[in-house]
Design a protein around this motif. Sequence first.
Motif, PDB file in Angstrom:
ATOM      1  N   UNK A   1       0.834  -1.204   0.000  1.00  0.00           N
ATOM      2  CA  UNK A   1       0.000   0.000   0.000  1.00  0.00           C
ATOM      3  C   UNK A   1       0.872   1.259   0.000  1.00  0.00           C
ATOM      4  N   UNK A   2       1.969   1.232   0.748  1.00  0.00           N
ATOM      5  CA  UNK A   2       2.887   2.378   0.769  1.00  0.00           C
ATOM      6  C   UNK A   2       3.508   2.586  -0.605  1.00  0.00           C
ATOM      7  N   UNK A   3       3.922   1.508  -1.256  1.00  0.00           N
ATOM      8  CA  UNK A   3       4.516   1.638  -2.600  1.00  0.00           C
ATOM      9  C   UNK A   3       3.515   2.220  -3.585  1.00  0.00           C
ATOM     10  N   UNK A   4       2.254   1.780  -3.512  1.00  0.00           N
ATOM     11  CA  UNK A   4       1.219   2.306  -4.414  1.00  0.00           C
ATOM     12  C   UNK A   4       1.006   3.793  -4.156  1.00  0.00           C
ATOM     13  N   UNK A   5       0.950   4.178  -2.886  1.00  0.00           N
ATOM     14  CA  UNK A   5       0.768   5.588  -2.543  1.00  0.00           C
ATOM     15  C   UNK A   5       1.951   6.424  -3.028  1.00  0.00           C
ATOM     16  N   UNK A   6       3.157   5.866  -2.978  1.00  0.00           N
ATOM     17  CA  UNK A   6       4.346   6.588  -3.441  1.00  0.00           C
ATOM     18  C   UNK A   6       4.272   6.838  -4.948  1.00  0.00           C
ATOM     19  N   UNK A   7       3.817   5.855  -5.707  1.00  0.00           N
ATOM     20  CA  UNK A   7       3.662   6.040  -7.155  1.00  0.00           C
ATOM     21  C   UNK A   7       2.697   7.183  -7.433  1.00  0.00           C
ATOM     22  N   UNK A   8       1.580   7.188  -6.734  1.00  0.00           N
ATOM     23  CA  UNK A   8       0.574   8.247  -6.925  1.00  0.00           C
ATOM     24  C   UNK A   8       1.125   9.609  -6.517  1.00  0.00           C
ATOM     25  N   UNK A   9       1.858   9.654  -5.413  1.00  0.00           N
ATOM     26  CA  UNK A   9       2.420  10.916  -4.940  1.00  0.00           C
ATOM     27  C   UNK A   9       3.476  11.434  -5.915  1.00  0.00           C
ATOM     28  N   UNK A  10       4.298  10.539  -6.436  1.00  0.00           N
ATOM     29  CA  UNK A  10       5.318  10.960  -7.402  1.00  0.00           C
ATOM     30  C   UNK A  10       4.698  11.477  -8.691  1.00  0.00           C
ATOM     31  N   UNK A  11       3.563  10.943  -9.091  1.00  0.00           N
ATOM     32  CA  UNK A  11       2.859  11.491 -10.257  1.00  0.00           C
ATOM     33  C   UNK A  11       2.456  12.939 -10.001  1.00  0.00           C
ATOM     34  N   UNK A  12       1.984  13.212  -8.794  1.00  0.00           N
ATOM     35  CA  UNK A  12       1.609  14.573  -8.418  1.00  0.00           C
ATOM     36  C   UNK A  12       2.837  15.485  -8.413  1.00  0.00           C
TER      37      UNK A  12
ATOM     38  N   UNK B   1       6.483  19.626 -11.602  1.00  0.00           N
ATOM     39  CA  UNK B   1       7.914  19.750 -11.923  1.00  0.00           C
ATOM     40  C   UNK B   1       8.797  19.726 -10.673  1.00  0.00           C
ATOM     41  N   UNK B   2       8.406  18.917  -9.706  1.00  0.00           N
ATOM     42  CA  UNK B   2       9.180  18.757  -8.485  1.00  0.00           C
ATOM     43  C   UNK B   2       9.905  17.413  -8.506  1.00  0.00           C
ATOM     44  N   UNK B   3      11.006  17.286  -7.778  1.00  0.00           N
ATOM     45  CA  UNK B   3      11.728  16.001  -7.766  1.00  0.00           C
ATOM     46  C   UNK B   3      10.901  14.905  -7.099  1.00  0.00           C
ATOM     47  N   UNK B   4      11.105  13.692  -7.583  1.00  0.00           N
ATOM     48  CA  UNK B   4      10.380  12.552  -7.031  1.00  0.00           C
ATOM     49  C   UNK B   4      10.991  12.108  -5.708  1.00  0.00           C
ATOM     50  N   UNK B   5      10.195  11.426  -4.940  1.00  0.00           N
ATOM     51  CA  UNK B   5      10.602  10.862  -3.661  1.00  0.00           C
ATOM     52  C   UNK B   5      10.860   9.371  -3.861  1.00  0.00           C
TER      53      UNK B   5
END
Length: 69
Positions: free
Chosen positions: A28-39, A44-48
């Motif tokens: 669930x954390x990995x899925x949320x990270x993918x969604x957050x990185x899309x945002x 135009x901000x660096x990914x986490x």
Amino acid sequence: MGDGILTLFGALRSNPWQVQDAVMGALAIRKALVEYNEELRSKSLPELSFGIGIHQGEVLAGVMESIIR
């Protein structure tokens, strides 16, 4: 431990599903990270990025509280 999160499943109360809960939580954390990185990309901000580790074994755990007011 540095910047991190430690989560214990079944430490203070018996949990026969603790391994499954840990894996499902990590997914669930990995899925949320993918969604957050899309945002972040859309702004135009660096990914986490970070790693997730799961360990099974004995732990000494308890509840600590402070009486300082």
